[in-house]
Design an enzyme around this catalytic site. Structure first.
Site, PDB file in Angstrom:
ATOM      1  CG  HIS A  36      -1.935   1.021   1.256  1.00 41.31           C
ATOM      2  ND1 HIS A  36      -3.182   0.822   0.735  1.00 41.31           N
ATOM      3  CD2 HIS A  36      -1.913   2.291   1.695  1.00 41.31           C
ATOM      4  CE1 HIS A  36      -3.888   1.915   0.869  1.00 41.31           C
ATOM      5  NE2 HIS A  36      -3.139   2.833   1.447  1.00 41.31           N
ATOM      6  CG  HIS A  66     -10.624   2.836   1.925  1.00 43.25           C
ATOM      7  ND1 HIS A  66     -11.344   3.066   3.060  1.00 43.25           N
ATOM      8  CD2 HIS A  66      -9.331   2.842   2.320  1.00 43.25           C
ATOM      9  CE1 HIS A  66     -10.507   3.215   4.084  1.00 43.25           C
ATOM     10  NE2 HIS A  66      -9.301   3.083   3.661  1.00 43.25           N
TER      11      HIS A  66
END
Lengths: 282, 1014
Positions: free
Chosen positions: B233, B331
């Site tokens: 990430h 997300h």
């Protein structure tokens, strides 16, 4: 000819988010807007005295937690009610779109004293109308046709000509369903306090009597769920690309509402704090 | 705070008043005879007199006109005045947030109660549902399905009235060391998994080597920091790695950082740098240009990119005074587990990226794109949430956060495919505006590290590492702490304070800032202090509750926090602003240490020390294999996943086949109206909108893109659009080109300047440990490189979310289709020339620009009729030499004012595009398909009507302008034809020469499109 416009106070607070378009609308109508934080105003309510117009913008004040406008309304009822009541008594028009309407109702400013005229109580009275969750239980953003009752005393909407197909206003809210008992509605109607209605075909939130906005008995404080400040330029109209440029020459409806109040302030000298330099005629 | 006892308040609709929340729950269940009533519950801890309780209820909690209230003590049975006189319910269910879960309403009530009563009270909120017409057990299951999520909620079978609230106890310092130096490879793997580090064995080895070199074991806080910093990430290690690609190439032209080998394989050194970023740098003239399809080597370098890839968002010039920036985030993993909170914190995080760009930008627009399973997929694997609930909850999450922030959400898309069942994709984008002199921030040694905004809590721990993991059926239990509920108002006041500090009369009060996103303080301080080091006093951070360890404070991803680098002399001025905006601020430490280390302290004691160089450069970069397997990919891309195919049957016997297909396409969820979503977003707040997401008469048509006028009193606009071509996922190269072409078409259609388009890439991919998926990623990245250069549309920012696959309890892996979202924005030079897609009036000519073929692969026609169940049809591919030219020529015609309406031809082909233009404008059309440009080929009617060839536009032009518009296209050698006329008839008529093919009323078209999306 230099013209200094009347001063407009735009009150902001945590979660208020339509202050910039409200300032822009006041500006377009010839007023001089100034944003102030509620925190500062609560400390020094007399700041209000310098202004000729007041705007309580839309948004989600304090998150609209509990219910829309509840917390900010409670705070204002405690700390700002006397200063705002004074402002009305000296003839200051106040516009409260959307969250501003919800706050003004909770703060005891709308629909104002039931005795009419200038009999404002010393302390903020509990609300006699409510802006409840939309019948759909959903937030909705849409444009509606509107109507202005002929006999309204509201200085913001009085004498507005609403006849063109482009005379529409945008709304965007989750809690805008106007609720009041039949007897309160009757009283408001009798006093000319219904300032604006949705066209009956466009009552999307299920408001009693399709009421979209009301004013206090003096007609100065105007609360409404639609956002006239979002329709002061033609390119804000949802179908402006369909409207012939020849038609798009008059002021859009939202701007006319603000101009109405600025014109009223200019004509009414009670609350005039502004200077007009070299203005030969009003 | 000392607590007397807990008083329970209930507030509900008064007698005869409507109860929309209860009604809505009953509606969504849809069981006959079911009635539901909703009450708000407030649990208030403190010492409260009866008078105080009455005041609280009357003045704060209940509406005097529409609601009634009551309150109760646990003992003493003192109750408030109003009690209900209704029929006893058949069941009562209550929903309360779990301890530690953010409860924004409770925070607001606490603050307001303090102002009202002057007392410090502790508040929790909940909801009570009374049911009539169902059993207790059924009521519970209704609530669990529709109104609660066990990840964040506790569900009770009776009114919940606890004795006391759970509280954490103070943390006593003990520093835990992790003995990594002696572990064998298997033990390293176990450590990585059990501690939720999600690092590979090689990475664990690199850490082991480093600590052996240092001659000590890492402390837990150090290991956690490394894991966060090295997570997929945060560091995008897959896209930045060296890749060895084998298989069919895409073109023969050279690409930088690519090295062909004798074996036919290609070595790519840092995929991201050699494709997406390389295109931008070539266009900016900062690296030499390579020749390629559609590339103009003589074009001047682009000078309007102000900050690319380096900051929290990409920044480009808007006008002389202003810059605009754009960021799109995914997300996905949090939204799979808690869709409402996941989506809300997704948009919240993306907004913070904008605020934290340069020296701060003001957010002016948001976008959202969702990919979910089809709504009729009712049986989902264990551990997955039903797709209809996912979609409605993510919409609610974006709505509640975006609306509260006062940012218009005005562009988006939804794509349906059953393979998203375990991994729904939630893309949230945000655009900001800033003065040109605020586009770059900095950090100076001695600057105070200031944290502002929300408090730090245990929520959101391990979000960065979790988002890099594969989901399984047990993830919801294991990772509930990574899921969060946001509080938009905390972020809104922080934004207001930051902008006030940026625009301070004495100049910007800080040197730089960033948001606390993935990795929390560890990433924010780590990045800002990456060359200077930093000393951080973790005990100074304001916390939500007692008991947090230094490690938890350092890595918590609690929402709504920013880190600023503030010169000592400006601290007091900043504090004054924060106070006035009700924003919490704390001085966490100082940037700059003698050895450039990051030193972590707890009440003075050193609890961690990290070498910035190792942290940011120590990650090993293995060579990854990419093996392109076209047959496997085609097989994977079978439409609709595992579903058995039903042959197409017209739903209405009155219609012929083509008419029925047109209606079915309009009703297909990818195409059908998204009004139910759009209307829930305040897409007009800030008053800047020029072209809204819904346009035409009654706002009944889908706009290609949104346009806003972000600078007051300026006629310059900004167009915002996206492109998504997942139907072509069986070759991500073709898909990538198509997505970029679509984004650009959408922008051009509303009047954007095609020479100023900036784009963003967001890859959501299944696991790239599978060399075939890795090869798919390489091909998509090649598409980005080739198309960005040909269109001269630089990428300015991007993000990837990998490992989007779900392992069911039976061990079946469901991989999402490779998904590439392209987002783009560009100036509209004069908003008076902005264009919308609705036909304006009868009697105009309809011009089709671009060539149509019979390549129906990946088309919605194939999907709806089942033609392409084997994924075997040829797919249309963007012609990079012609597509950019087409975009420019169309844009010039629009800018000249010759075009009354323009619409991008995409899903469903020209039949759908024409239908949309017609019902949106309330104007009919008569079209001859035989007149369409086909490059001289004879095509079947279905291909003509429904092929989804890229680079096509439909324009409505006044008869009097047709000659000059056609001459304009002729001069540029762009294929085009007048294919029909708008008519007075309320019908869309399609013909092939003399043969009538379809005649559909506008009402029917509109109704197919509207009901399909409902």
């Amino acid at each position: 000819m230099t013209l200094t416009g009347p001063k407009a106070l735009v009150i902001t607070a945590p979660g208020i988010n339509c202050d910039s378009e409200l300032c822009a609308a006041f500006h377009a109508a010839g007023a001089q807007p100034q944003s102030e934080l509620l925190q500062r105003l609560m400390r020094t309510p007399s700041l209000v005295d310098q202004f000729d117009l007041i705007g309580l913008p839309g948004g989600f004040s304090f998150g609209d937690d509990i219910a829309a406008g509840r917390i900010m309304g409670a705070l204002m009822a405690r700390s700002m009610y006397p200063a705002l009541r004074e402002a009305v008594l000296r003839g200051v028009p106040m516009i409260c779109p959307c969250n501003g309407f919800q706050i003004a109702v909770q703060a005891g400013l709308l629909p104002g004293p039931s005795g009419g005229g200038e009999q404002w109580p010393e302390l903020a009275a509990p609300a006699s109308v409510a802006l409840a969750p939309n019948a759909s239980a959903r937030f909705a953003d849409c444009w509606t046709k509107i109507e202005v009752p002929r006999d309204t005393v509201c200085i913001w909407t009085k004498d507005l000509r609403i006849d063109a197909p482009d005379d529409v206003l945008p709304s965007a809210h989750g809690e805008g369903r106007f609720v009041a008992s039949p007897h309160v509605v009757e009283r408001l109607e009798a006093g000319g306090q219904i300032a604006i209605r949705y066209a009956s075909s466009d009552n999307f939130n299920g408001s009693t009597g399709a009421i979209a906005g009301v004013c206090d008995p003096s007609g100065l404080i105007f609360g409404l769920m639609p956002h006239p400040e979002r329709y002061t330029r033609w390119t804000q109209h949802p179908q402006w690309t369909r409207i012939d440029a020849g038609v798009r020459t008059h002021d859009p409806l939202g701007l006319r509402i603000f101009r109405n109040a600025v014109r009223w302030v200019r004509g009414d000298r009670r609350g005039a704090h502004f200077e007009e330099l070299g203005a030969s005629a009003l | 705070m000392s607590l007397g006892e807990i008083v329970r308040f209930e507030v509900r609709a008064g007698h005869g008043e409507r109860d929309p929340r209860g009604e809505a729950l009953a509606r969504s269940v849809g069981v006959a005879g079911l009635r539901v009533a909703h009450s708000s519950v407030y649990l208030v801890g403190g010492t409260l007199s009866a008078a105080a309780c009455n005041r609280l209820a009357r003045e704060l909690l209940a509406d005097p006109v529409t609601q009634t209230w009551e309150w109760k003590r646990l003992r003493g049975a003192q109750s408030g005045p109003a009690s209900s006189n209704k029929l006893a319910p058949d069941a009562i269910i209550e929903v309360h947030p779990l301890p530690g879960v953010m409860d924004p309403a409770a925070q607001s009530v606490e603050a307001a109660a303090k102002a009202l009563l002057g007392d410090d009270l502790e508040v929790r909120t909940g909801a009570r549902f009374d049911f009539w017409g169902v059993s207790q057990r059924d009521a519970r299951s209704i609530v669990e399905q529709h109104a609660a999520n066990p990840v964040i909620h506790a569900v009770f079978d009776e009114p919940h009235h606890p004795e006391a609230f759970p509280h954490g106890s103070a943390y006593g310092l003990h520093i835990r060391e992790v003995p990594i130096r002696e572990l064998n490879p298997t033990q390293l793997d176990t450590l990585s998994r059990d501690a939720h580090l999600f690092l590979s064995q090689e990475e664990m080895h690199a850490i082991q080597r480093e600590y052996r070199r240092l001659g000590r074991d890492p402390r837990e806080i150090e290991l956690e920091t490394i894991a966060q910093t090295w997570s997929e990430h945060c560091v995008h290690k897959t896209l930045k790695s060296t890749i060895c690609y084998s298989g069919e190439p895409c073109g023969t032209h050279a690409r930088p950082g690519h090295e062909g080998q004798q074996s036919g394989r290609v070595m790519i050194n840092n995929l991201l740098k050699s494709t997406v970023a390389a295109a931008t740098h070539e266009l900016m003239g900062t690296i030499p240009q390579c020749a390629g399809p559609g590339v103009d080597l003589d074009a001047p370098a682009i000078d309007w990119c102000l900050s690319v890839f380096g900051d929290n968002s990409g920044v480009v010039a808007f006008d002389e005074q202003h810059a605009v920036c754009f960021k799109v985030e995914t997300h996905n993993h949090p939204s799979a587990i808690e869709p409402y909170g996941g989506a809300a914190t997704g948009i919240g995080g993306c907004i913070r990226d904008i605020v934290g760009t340069g020296q701060g930008a003001k957010p002016i627009a948001s976008t959202d794109v969702f990919c979910v399973a089809n709504g009729d997929l009712t049986k989902v694997p264990r551990g997955c949430i039903a797709p209809t609930r996912i979609l409605s909850q993510v919409v609610s999450g974006i709505r509640d956060y975006g609306n509260r922030m006062g940012i218009p959400t005005l562009n988006g898309a939804v794509w349906f495919d059953d393979r998203y069942v375990g991994n729904p994709l939630v893309y949230a984008g945000c655009i900001g505006i800033m003065p040109r002199n605020r586009t770059h921030g900095s950090v100076a040694a001695g600057d105070v590290i200031v944290a502002i905004g929300g408090r730090t809590g245990r929520d959101g721990i391990h979000g960065a590492t979790f988002s890099s993991a594969e989901l399984t059926d047990t993830h919801a239990d294991e990772f509930s702490h990574a899921v969060q509920i946001g509080n938009a108002i905390t972020e809104k006041v922080a934004l207001d304070a930051i902008l006030a500090a940026r625009d301070h009369a004495q100049g910007c009060l800080y040197h730089g800032l960033t948001d606390c996103g993935a990795g929390g303080f560890s990433s924010a301080v780590g990045e800002m202090g990456s060359s200077l080091g930093a000393e951080v006093h973790l005990d100074r951070a304001p916390v939500k509750y007692a008991g947090l360890t230094p490690t938890e404070i350092w890595i918590s991803e609690a929402q709504e926090r920013f880190v600023l680098a503030v010169p000592q002399g400006n601290i007091e001025a900043l504090r004054a602003i924060c106070d006035e905006h009700s924003v919490e601020m704390c001085e966490l430490g100082t940037f700059g240490t003698p050895d450039q280390n990051i030193v972590l302290r707890w009440h003075g004691t050193e609890v961690g020390r990290l070498d910035v160089k190792f942290l940011h450069a120590g990650i090993p970069s293995p060579i990854r294999e990419a093996v392109w397997d076209a047959a496997w990919s085609r097989d994977n891309a079978k439409f609709a996943g595992s579903r058995a195919f039903q042959p197409f049957q017209p739903a209405d016997s009155q219609l012929n086949m083509m008419e029925a297909v047109v209606c079915a396409l309009l009703a297909h969820p990818n195409i059908a109206s998204k009004a139910w979503i759009i209307r829930q977003y305040d897409h007009e707040v800030q008053g800047t909108s020029v072209v809204k997401p819904l346009v035409g008469t009654g706002q009944g048509g889908p706009s290609d893109a949104a346009v806003i006028a972000p600078v007051a009193a300026s006629s310059r606009g900004l167009a915002i659009a996206n492109g998504l071509a997942t139907g072509l996922a069986s070759d991500p190269y073709i898909m990538g080109l198509a997505a970029i072409d679509e984004c650009i078409r959408n922008l051009v259609c509303v009047g954007a300047d095609p020479s100023r388009i900036a784009i963003l890439d967001n890859f959501s991919w299944p696991s790239c440990k599978d060399a075939r998926n890795m090869a798919a990623l390489v091909r998509a990245a090649w598409a980005c490189y080739d198309a960005a250069k040909a269109f001269r549309a630089p990428f300015i920012s991007g993000k990837d979310s990998l490992n989007n696959q779900f392992v069911t309890e039976d061990g079946v892996t469901i991989q999402i289709p490779p998904t590439l979202l392209i987002s783009g924005f560009a100036p509209v030079n004069d908003i008076a020339r902005a264009c919308t897609m609705d036909f304006k009036h009868a009697g105009s000519k309809i011009i089709l620009v671009g060539t149509t073929s019979d390549r129906l692969g990946g088309s919605h026609f194939a999907l709806v009729t089942g033609l392409d169940d084997a994924g075997s049809l040829e797919m249309p591919i963007v012609d990079l030499t012609r597509a950019p030219k087409t975009a420019h020529v169309v844009a010039r015609a629009i800018a000249a004012g010759w075009v009354r309406s323009a619409h991008d031809c995409s899903e469903g082909g020209i039949a759908v595009a024409l239908a949309e233009m017609a019902f949106a404008g309330g104007v009919g059309a008569q079209v001859d398909l035989a007149s369409m440009p086909t490059g001289g080929r004879q095509l079947e009617a279905n291909a003509l009507a429904f092929a989804e060839d890229p680079s096509r536009y439909i324009l409505e032009v006044e008869s009097s302008d047709v000659a000059r518009v056609c001459a304009h296209f002729e001069a540029a050698a762009i294929p085009h034809a007048v294919i029909g006329t708008t008519t007075e008839l309320d019908q869309l008529r399609l013909a092939h020469k003399d043969k009538s093919l379809a005649a559909l009323s506008l009402a029917q078209l509109r109704s197919s499109w509207s009901t399909g999306g409902a």
